[in-house]
Design an enzyme around this catalytic site. Structure first.
Site, short mmCIF file in Angstrom:
data_model
loop_
_atom_site.label_atom_id
_atom_site.label_comp_id
_atom_site.label_asym_id
_atom_site.label_seq_id
_atom_site.Cartn_x
_atom_site.Cartn_y
_atom_site.Cartn_z
N HIS A 16 121.75 33.45 31.43
CA HIS A 16 122.00 33.54 32.87
C HIS A 16 123.37 32.95 33.16
CE1 HIS A 16 120.24 32.93 37.22
NE2 HIS A 16 121.56 33.14 37.26
N HIS A 18 127.05 34.36 35.25
CA HIS A 18 127.80 35.42 35.94
C HIS A 18 129.25 35.30 35.50
CE1 HIS A 18 124.44 36.00 38.87
NE2 HIS A 18 124.21 34.75 38.53
N GLU A 199 114.87 31.55 43.70
CA GLU A 199 115.92 30.53 43.67
C GLU A 199 115.89 29.87 45.04
OE1 GLU A 199 119.91 32.11 43.51
OE2 GLU A 199 120.84 30.17 43.06
N1 HPA Z 1 122.36 33.38 42.82
C1 HPA Z 1 122.47 34.61 43.33
N2 HPA Z 1 123.55 35.35 43.15
C2 HPA Z 1 124.55 34.88 42.43
C3 HPA Z 1 124.48 33.61 41.88
C4 HPA Z 1 123.32 32.83 42.08
O1 HPA Z 1 123.18 31.69 41.63
N3 HPA Z 1 125.64 33.43 41.23
C5 HPA Z 1 126.37 34.53 41.37
N4 HPA Z 1 125.71 35.42 42.11
ZN ZN Z 2 122.61 33.52 38.97
#
Ligand code: HPA
Ligand code: ZN
Length: 332
Positions: A16, A18, A199
């Site tokens: 995980h 980005h 989240e």
């Molecule tokens: N959450 C949702 N979208 C995202 C995140 C994250 O932590 N990081 C980059 N895009």
């Molecule tokens: Zn993320």
């Protein structure tokens, strides 16, 4: 071996991260300057001060602003290569990288420019750093499902090198059900499926990711703890949760690392592991995330090894490769 040395020495997989979230201020300045793109900061210190988030949206606003510096294939290559160097330092031997094409295609950048830059760095990382990788393309959930269909179409010529599709960006108000049809099409096309859920969003979004999107993994998923029935199911199916401790702290999902539930979830038998999410923004890469939870939660050797084992178990590596790495961890 003390625990810090163990964390450093263990081979680990990252599931995980980005790629746009690995954009360090120094590189952002360099690329913005060579592309003559204005960024709203004068110094690295100013940038770091702006990284004072109070929720996911306040982070995303800055994350999308920074990504505007990325224009040419070489920019995407340099960004990705810099991340692989961090992987090498942290002994991350395999990584499954998210990229957000829509962040760039809306600015007129071609899909292939984005993809080629990232993918060439992946090829070089295998050859020069001996780090394996996979790519996962994420749909931005604040945009429409129609726009997700468009980017899926653009990705099809590159399908052989994109292992899965995911769902990221602003979670609240954009439940997985909004994207049920495009994920169904992606599955038909052979992509594996992941989605950010639980989240900031409620446990209900995790149920939807499981039952409507048919995910192979849940990204984050820490709010599953609020729903005992859901926990039971995640345990029974050994459904991985890609947990990101420093991210949760920085985005105020938790107030103190001592509150983090990764140890409780692990002890309940969930397949959780450690990830960095957006390490340039959240204060650290893989090992910093491990150190932070170990300091706050006193994990002990066995749990630290289990987290590394889970990272391989939950990866999209071939079974033989998973077995090889898991045996290496067990032998340490
Ligand atoms: N959450 C949702 N979208 C995202 C995140 C994250 O932590 N990081 C980059 N895009
Ligand atoms: Zn993320």
């Amino acid at each position: 071996m003390n625990q810090q040395n163990l964390i450093q020495a263990l081979p680990k997989a990252e599931l995980h991260v980005h790629i746009e979230g690995t954009f360090e201020p120094e590189l952002m300045f360099e690329i913005a300057q060579r592309n003559a793109v204005d960024i709203p900061y004068k110094t690295v210190d100013e940038v770091k001060q702006a990284y004072n988030f109070h929720n996911l949206q306040s982070f995303l606003d800055i994350y999308y602003a920074g990504a505007k510096a990325l224009i040419h294939e070489k920019d995407f290559y340099d960004l990705t290569w810099a991340y692989f160097k961090k992987c090498k330092e942290d002994h991350v031997v395999h990584t499954e990288i998210f990229f957000d094409p829509q962040t760039h295609t809306v600015r007129g950048i071609a899909f292939e420019t984005i993809f080629n830059g990232i993918f060439k760095a992946c090829q070089d990382a295998k050859e020069k750093l001996d780090i394996s990788s996979e790519l996962i393309m994420c749909f931005l959930r604040h945009l429409s499902e129609e726009e997700a269909f468009e980017v899926l179409e653009q990705a099809l010529p590159f399908k052989a090198h994109i292992i899965g599709v995911g769902l990221d960006s602003s979670e609240l108000g954009h439940p997985p059900i909004k994207f049920e049809l495009v994920f169904s099409k992606a599955k038909e096309e052979g992509f594996l499926i992941v989605a950010h859920a639980g989240e900031e969003g409620p446990a209900e979004y995790i149920w939807q990711a499981l039952d409507l999107l048919h995910v192979n993994r849940i990204d984050h998923g820490v709010r599953s703890e609020e729903d005992p029935k859901l926990l039971k199911r995640l345990i029974k199916e050994r459904m991985p949760l890609t947990v990101c401790p420093l991210s949760n702290l920085k985005l105020c999902v938790i107030e103190d690392m001592k509150e983090h539930n990764i140890k409780r979830l692990l002890d309940l038998g969930l397949c959780v592991m450690v990830n960095s999410d957006d390490p340039a923004y959240f204060g650290g890469y893989m090992n910093e995330n491990f150190y932070a939870i170990d300091r706050a939660l006193d994990l002990g050797e066995a749990r630290i090894k289990q987290l590394a084992i889970n990272s391989f178990e939950a990866s999209f590596l071939p079974e033989q490769e998973k077995k090889k790495w898991i045996e290496k961890v067990q032998a340490m």
